[in-house]
Design a protein around this motif. Structure first.
Motif, PDB file in Angstrom:
ATOM      1  N   VAL A 122      81.210   1.860  36.000  1.00  0.00           N
ATOM      2  CA  VAL A 122      80.642   2.661  36.934  1.00  0.00           C
ATOM      3  C   VAL A 122      80.475   3.981  36.210  1.00  0.00           C
ATOM      4  CG1 VAL A 122      80.589   3.953  39.075  1.00  0.00           C
ATOM      5  CG2 VAL A 122      81.287   1.647  39.007  1.00  0.00           C
ATOM      6  N   ARG A 123      81.440   4.663  35.595  1.00  0.00           N
ATOM      7  CA  ARG A 123      81.318   6.032  34.737  1.00  0.00           C
ATOM      8  C   ARG A 123      80.402   5.760  33.564  1.00  0.00           C
ATOM      9  NH1 ARG A 123      82.466   8.399  30.486  1.00  0.00           N
ATOM     10  NH2 ARG A 123      83.420  10.345  30.460  1.00  0.00           N
ATOM     11  N   GLY A 124      80.367   4.679  32.969  1.00  0.00           N
ATOM     12  CA  GLY A 124      79.181   4.606  32.071  1.00  0.00           C
ATOM     13  C   GLY A 124      77.956   4.714  32.529  1.00  0.00           C
ATOM     14  N   GLN A 125      77.867   3.782  33.462  1.00  0.00           N
ATOM     15  CA  GLN A 125      76.354   3.944  34.049  1.00  0.00           C
ATOM     16  C   GLN A 125      75.923   5.265  34.701  1.00  0.00           C
ATOM     17  OE1 GLN A 125      77.223   1.014  37.086  1.00  0.00           O
ATOM     18  NE2 GLN A 125      76.645  -0.565  35.970  1.00  0.00           N
ATOM     19  N   LEU A 126      76.946   6.095  35.402  1.00  0.00           N
ATOM     20  CA  LEU A 126      76.699   7.281  36.022  1.00  0.00           C
ATOM     21  C   LEU A 126      76.333   8.379  34.700  1.00  0.00           C
ATOM     22  CD1 LEU A 126      79.487   7.762  38.431  1.00  0.00           C
ATOM     23  CD2 LEU A 126      77.104   7.526  38.825  1.00  0.00           C
ATOM     24  N   VAL A 127      77.111   8.382  33.593  1.00  0.00           N
ATOM     25  CA  VAL A 127      76.805   9.209  32.435  1.00  0.00           C
ATOM     26  C   VAL A 127      75.512   8.706  31.866  1.00  0.00           C
ATOM     27  CG1 VAL A 127      77.534   9.442  29.955  1.00  0.00           C
ATOM     28  CG2 VAL A 127      79.163   9.694  32.070  1.00  0.00           C
ATOM     29  N   ALA A 128      75.287   7.506  31.622  1.00  0.00           N
ATOM     30  CA  ALA A 128      73.860   7.167  31.239  1.00  0.00           C
ATOM     31  C   ALA A 128      72.688   7.641  32.157  1.00  0.00           C
ATOM     32  CB  ALA A 128      73.767   5.495  31.094  1.00  0.00           C
ATOM     33  N   GLY A 129      73.033   7.485  33.100  1.00  0.00           N
ATOM     34  CA  GLY A 129      71.715   7.982  34.451  1.00  0.00           C
ATOM     35  C   GLY A 129      71.614   9.435  33.920  1.00  0.00           C
ATOM     36  N   LEU A 130      72.704  10.228  33.958  1.00  0.00           N
ATOM     37  CA  LEU A 130      72.666  11.604  33.783  1.00  0.00           C
ATOM     38  C   LEU A 130      72.157  12.218  32.513  1.00  0.00           C
ATOM     39  CD1 LEU A 130      75.967  12.634  35.436  1.00  0.00           C
ATOM     40  CD2 LEU A 130      73.576  13.140  36.407  1.00  0.00           C
ATOM     41  N   ARG A 131      72.599  11.405  31.643  1.00  0.00           N
ATOM     42  CA  ARG A 131      71.983  11.685  30.020  1.00  0.00           C
ATOM     43  C   ARG A 131      70.378  11.093  30.119  1.00  0.00           C
ATOM     44  NH1 ARG A 131      76.423   8.954  26.566  1.00  0.00           N
ATOM     45  NH2 ARG A 131      77.885  10.892  26.385  1.00  0.00           N
ATOM     46  N   GLY A 132      69.946  10.213  30.938  1.00  0.00           N
ATOM     47  CA  GLY A 132      68.491   9.912  31.314  1.00  0.00           C
ATOM     48  C   GLY A 132      67.727  10.785  31.753  1.00  0.00           C
ATOM     49  N   LEU A 133      68.500  11.697  32.525  1.00  0.00           N
ATOM     50  CA  LEU A 133      67.841  12.749  33.252  1.00  0.00           C
ATOM     51  C   LEU A 133      67.642  14.229  32.606  1.00  0.00           C
ATOM     52  CD1 LEU A 133      69.204  11.959  36.829  1.00  0.00           C
ATOM     53  CD2 LEU A 133      66.717  11.693  36.062  1.00  0.00           C
ATOM     54  N   GLY A 134      68.425  14.076  31.287  1.00  0.00           N
ATOM     55  CA  GLY A 134      68.594  15.274  30.551  1.00  0.00           C
ATOM     56  C   GLY A 134      69.986  16.132  30.800  1.00  0.00           C
TER      57      GLY A 134
END
Length: 99
Positions: free
Chosen positions: A83-95
């Motif tokens: 879940v942490r990895g998914q959250l981090v990836a999503g946040l990175r995708g948003l810049g």
């Protein structure tokens, strides 16, 4: 740290009862004592510290040892890490610059 907290709060708690496991309870108390003033009383701060330890050691052996020492459910920690990895990836995708 925010992603660590969000991940740990997004899954069923990996903390096992330590009523019969003095070693795990002592480990948690020791970790709590290393947290900043006030943080030692917070389960959220403890959860973040545990997730950071989990992420620091990528080996399955090290992670299993962490779970053994701290009285954690390995499967739930693995789920929280995903879940942490998914959250981090999503946040990175948003810049956002998160790690």
């Amino acid at each position: 740290a925010a992603a660590d907290a969000a991940a740990m709060l997004s899954v069923r708690s990996p903390l096992k009862s330590t009523q019969r496991d003095a070693q795990a309870e002592n480990w948690r108390v020791s970790l709590r004592n290393t947290l900043r003033p006030g943080g030692g009383k917070s389960d959220h701060c403890l959860a973040v510290a545990i997730m950071q330890l989990w992420e620091r050691d990528r080996s399955a052996r090290g992670r299993r040892e962490l779970c053994q020492q701290a009285g954690l459910a390995y499967e739930r920690m693995a789920e929280a890490s995903t879940v942490r990895g998914q959250l981090v990836a999503g946040l990175r995708g948003l810049g956002f610059a998160v790690g």
